[in-house]
Design a protein around this motif. Structure first.
Motif, PDB file in Angstrom:
ATOM      1  N   ASP A 149       8.365   0.878   2.268  1.00 31.68           N
ATOM      2  CA  ASP A 149       8.248   2.349   2.921  1.00 31.68           C
ATOM      3  C   ASP A 149       9.489   2.773   3.463  1.00 31.68           C
ATOM      4  OD1 ASP A 149       7.392   4.713   3.405  1.00 31.68           O
ATOM      5  OD2 ASP A 149       5.745   4.155   4.531  1.00 31.68           O
ATOM      6  N   ILE A 150      10.134   3.800   3.066  1.00 31.73           N
ATOM      7  CA  ILE A 150      11.111   4.441   3.932  1.00 31.73           C
ATOM      8  C   ILE A 150      10.909   4.844   5.469  1.00 31.73           C
ATOM      9  CG2 ILE A 150      13.019   6.044   4.073  1.00 31.73           C
ATOM     10  CD1 ILE A 150      13.871   3.941   2.077  1.00 31.73           C
ATOM     11  N   PHE A 151      11.981   4.358   6.370  1.00 27.85           N
ATOM     12  CA  PHE A 151      11.512   4.818   7.712  1.00 27.85           C
ATOM     13  C   PHE A 151      12.751   5.465   8.020  1.00 27.85           C
ATOM     14  CE2 PHE A 151       8.267   1.931   7.508  1.00 27.85           C
ATOM     15  CZ  PHE A 151       7.375   1.909   8.804  1.00 27.85           C
ATOM     16  N   ILE A 152      12.697   6.647   8.692  1.00 29.77           N
ATOM     17  CA  ILE A 152      13.861   7.695   9.130  1.00 29.77           C
ATOM     18  C   ILE A 152      13.761   7.507  10.777  1.00 29.77           C
ATOM     19  CG2 ILE A 152      14.762   9.952   9.089  1.00 29.77           C
ATOM     20  CD1 ILE A 152      14.406   8.706   6.392  1.00 29.77           C
ATOM     21  N   ASN A 153      14.746   7.076  11.337  1.00 30.97           N
ATOM     22  CA  ASN A 153      14.736   6.835  12.912  1.00 30.97           C
ATOM     23  C   ASN A 153      13.608   6.329  13.302  1.00 30.97           C
ATOM     24  OD1 ASN A 153      17.388   8.452  12.617  1.00 30.97           O
ATOM     25  ND2 ASN A 153      15.890  10.421  12.780  1.00 30.97           N
ATOM     26  N   GLY A 154      13.237   5.064  12.335  1.00 29.33           N
ATOM     27  CA  GLY A 154      12.019   4.303  12.966  1.00 29.33           C
ATOM     28  C   GLY A 154      10.762   4.863  12.668  1.00 29.33           C
ATOM     29  N   ILE A 155      10.875   5.732  12.046  1.00 27.02           N
ATOM     30  CA  ILE A 155       9.505   6.631  11.763  1.00 27.02           C
ATOM     31  C   ILE A 155       9.071   6.719  10.085  1.00 27.02           C
ATOM     32  CG2 ILE A 155       7.913   8.896  12.001  1.00 27.02           C
ATOM     33  CD1 ILE A 155       9.684   9.444  14.357  1.00 27.02           C
ATOM     34  N   THR A 156       7.815   6.180   9.811  1.00 21.48           N
ATOM     35  CA  THR A 156       7.701   6.218   8.375  1.00 21.48           C
ATOM     36  C   THR A 156       7.883   7.590   7.649  1.00 21.48           C
ATOM     37  OG1 THR A 156       5.909   5.522   6.875  1.00 21.48           O
ATOM     38  CG2 THR A 156       5.176   6.486   8.735  1.00 21.48           C
ATOM     39  N   GLU A 157       8.088   7.472   6.562  1.00 21.23           N
ATOM     40  CA  GLU A 157       8.150   8.786   5.431  1.00 21.23           C
ATOM     41  C   GLU A 157       7.207   8.550   4.285  1.00 21.23           C
ATOM     42  OE1 GLU A 157       8.135  11.745   4.082  1.00 21.23           O
ATOM     43  OE2 GLU A 157       9.376  12.057   5.646  1.00 21.23           O
ATOM     44  N   PRO A 158       5.946   8.661   4.463  1.00 22.07           N
ATOM     45  CA  PRO A 158       5.098   8.436   3.539  1.00 22.07           C
ATOM     46  C   PRO A 158       5.351   9.129   2.064  1.00 22.07           C
ATOM     47  CG  PRO A 158       3.963   9.559   5.490  1.00 22.07           C
ATOM     48  CD  PRO A 158       5.503   9.617   5.530  1.00 22.07           C
ATOM     49  N   ARG A 159       6.325   9.970   1.962  1.00 15.78           N
ATOM     50  CA  ARG A 159       6.606  10.263   0.342  1.00 15.78           C
ATOM     51  C   ARG A 159       7.300   9.437  -0.456  1.00 15.78           C
ATOM     52  NH1 ARG A 159      10.059  14.649   0.174  1.00 15.78           N
ATOM     53  NH2 ARG A 159      10.608  14.165   2.173  1.00 15.78           N
ATOM     54  N   PHE A 160       7.681   8.449   0.253  1.00 19.44           N
ATOM     55  CA  PHE A 160       8.516   7.300  -0.372  1.00 19.44           C
ATOM     56  C   PHE A 160       7.845   6.135  -0.144  1.00 19.44           C
ATOM     57  CE2 PHE A 160      11.384  10.717   0.669  1.00 19.44           C
ATOM     58  CZ  PHE A 160      12.188  10.787  -0.431  1.00 19.44           C
ATOM     59  N   SER A 161       6.561   5.852   0.013  1.00 16.98           N
ATOM     60  CA  SER A 161       6.015   4.686   0.123  1.00 16.98           C
ATOM     61  C   SER A 161       5.405   4.363  -1.341  1.00 16.98           C
ATOM     62  CB  SER A 161       4.634   4.962   0.929  1.00 16.98           C
ATOM     63  OG  SER A 161       3.806   3.791   1.254  1.00 16.98           O
ATOM     64  N   LEU A 162       5.663   3.105  -1.622  1.00 17.14           N
ATOM     65  CA  LEU A 162       5.649   2.433  -2.876  1.00 17.14           C
ATOM     66  C   LEU A 162       4.556   1.065  -2.588  1.00 17.14           C
ATOM     67  CD1 LEU A 162       9.065   2.672  -4.109  1.00 17.14           C
ATOM     68  CD2 LEU A 162       7.175   4.064  -4.971  1.00 17.14           C
ATOM     69  N   SER A 163       3.654   0.873  -3.421  1.00 18.46           N
ATOM     70  CA  SER A 163       2.756  -0.274  -3.597  1.00 18.46           C
ATOM     71  C   SER A 163       2.566  -0.875  -4.870  1.00 18.46           C
ATOM     72  CB  SER A 163       1.237   0.152  -2.859  1.00 18.46           C
ATOM     73  OG  SER A 163       1.387   0.499  -1.621  1.00 18.46           O
ATOM     74  N   ARG A 164       2.387  -2.285  -4.790  1.00 15.84           N
ATOM     75  CA  ARG A 164       2.281  -3.040  -5.959  1.00 15.84           C
ATOM     76  C   ARG A 164       1.393  -4.371  -5.891  1.00 15.84           C
ATOM     77  NH1 ARG A 164       2.013  -5.563 -10.399  1.00 15.84           N
ATOM     78  NH2 ARG A 164       3.584  -5.350 -12.038  1.00 15.84           N
ATOM     79  N   HIS A 165       0.488  -4.462  -6.633  1.00 13.45           N
ATOM     80  CA  HIS A 165      -0.532  -5.569  -6.386  1.00 13.45           C
ATOM     81  C   HIS A 165       0.157  -6.665  -7.141  1.00 13.45           C
ATOM     82  CE1 HIS A 165      -4.248  -7.634  -5.886  1.00 13.45           C
ATOM     83  NE2 HIS A 165      -4.184  -8.181  -7.373  1.00 13.45           N
ATOM     84  N   PHE A 166       0.119  -8.034  -6.723  1.00  5.84           N
ATOM     85  CA  PHE A 166       0.513  -9.197  -7.235  1.00  5.84           C
ATOM     86  C   PHE A 166      -0.600 -10.197  -7.104  1.00  5.84           C
ATOM     87  CE2 PHE A 166       4.198  -7.242  -5.416  1.00  5.84           C
ATOM     88  CZ  PHE A 166       5.028  -7.527  -6.229  1.00  5.84           C
ATOM     89  N   GLN A 167      -1.236 -10.410  -8.394  1.00  3.25           N
ATOM     90  CA  GLN A 167      -2.501 -11.128  -8.700  1.00  3.25           C
ATOM     91  C   GLN A 167      -2.134 -12.732  -8.455  1.00  3.25           C
ATOM     92  OE1 GLN A 167      -5.487 -10.106  -9.094  1.00  3.25           O
ATOM     93  NE2 GLN A 167      -6.383 -12.034  -8.716  1.00  3.25           N
ATOM     94  N   GLN A 168      -0.962 -13.228  -8.918  1.00  3.11           N
ATOM     95  CA  GLN A 168      -0.577 -14.433  -9.158  1.00  3.11           C
ATOM     96  C   GLN A 168       0.608 -15.073  -8.183  1.00  3.11           C
ATOM     97  OE1 GLN A 168      -2.599 -17.147  -9.748  1.00  3.11           O
ATOM     98  NE2 GLN A 168      -4.405 -15.608 -10.885  1.00  3.11           N
ATOM     99  N   ASN A 169       0.628 -16.107  -7.511  1.00  5.86           N
ATOM    100  CA  ASN A 169       1.920 -16.423  -7.124  1.00  5.86           C
ATOM    101  C   ASN A 169       3.171 -16.526  -8.077  1.00  5.86           C
ATOM    102  OD1 ASN A 169       4.193 -17.865  -5.840  1.00  5.86           O
ATOM    103  ND2 ASN A 169       3.096 -19.670  -5.446  1.00  5.86           N
ATOM    104  N   GLY A 170       4.099 -15.696  -7.832  1.00  7.77           N
ATOM    105  CA  GLY A 170       5.251 -15.812  -8.752  1.00  7.77           C
ATOM    106  C   GLY A 170       5.100 -14.767  -9.799  1.00  7.77           C
TER     107      GLY A 170
END
Length: 214
Positions: A149-170
């Protein structure tokens, strides 16, 4: 459209001009430009030199010129991390900032990079910016969701939040986004990470880029 600029590559040619035709290039389609009027150029052009910017302002019907103009000052900058710049994430939902990113000074203008820590971009000019974020890497843990997530002046900016699932190590995965954001002089931008379980995010490539558009 309130103004436009012409860069002076031949001062002697411009000094010989007495009038200039102004075109409405904001019409659609743009190639159907319409001549608005012919307007006298300021007769005192003796101080023009190569590289000067000539500006016509429709609101005042006047020409001005000089080495720079406020509208021609671009603001842009970037910070990045390549392979090996890893992030340890506790997995309790807390966002931790990435440190140790890099920047190329010659590719930044009116946007400064610092390692306070964390790695930070700071804007010099207030305006509207395109903010682009790209994250590529892998997780040391199985079955984990990692969020950046991008933080502006220490506050989260939800419009630039990104998530990714990793099933296996590597497992390797990447996410990216781009959008417009209003920033004020002195605003600081950092990139932070959170995860559903404790893990290390093994960075392959991270890039945060700012480009002022207005």
């Amino acid at each position: 459209m309130s103004s436009f600029e012409i860069k002076c590559d031949s001062p002697s040619l411009i000094q010989r001009c007495t009038r200039h035709t102004v075109y409405n290039i904001s019409s659609t389609p743009m190639y159907n430009a319409t001549s608005l009027q012919s307007i006298p150029i300021d007769s005192d052009t003796s101080s023009l030199s190569n590289g000067d910017v000539i500006i016509y302002d429709n609101s005042t019907n006047q020409w001005t010129y000089g080495s720079t103009s406020p509208s021609s000052i671009a603001s842009y900058g970037q910070m990045f991390a390549l392979s090996g710049q890893n992030v340890s994430i506790p997995g309790n939902g807390t966002f931790v900032p990435i440190t140790g990113m890099s920047s190329i000074t010659s590719l930044n203008n009116n946007v400064t990079f610092s390692e306070d820590p964390p790695s930070t971009l700071t804007v010099v000019n207030t305006g509207i910016y395109t903010l682009t974020v790209g994250v590529d890497g892998s997780s040391s843990a199985n079955n984990v969701d990692i969020t950046s997530d991008i933080f502006i002046n220490g506050i989260t900016e939800p419009r630039f939040s990104l998530s990714r699932h990793f099933q296996q190590n590597g497992d390797v995965g990447s996410v990216s986004c781009s959008g417009l954001i209003s920033l004020t002089q002195g605003d600081s931008i950092t990139l932070r990470f959170a995860s559903t379980v404790g893990t290390t995010f093994n960075t392959h490539n991270i890039n945060v880029t700012l480009l002022q558009v207005s």
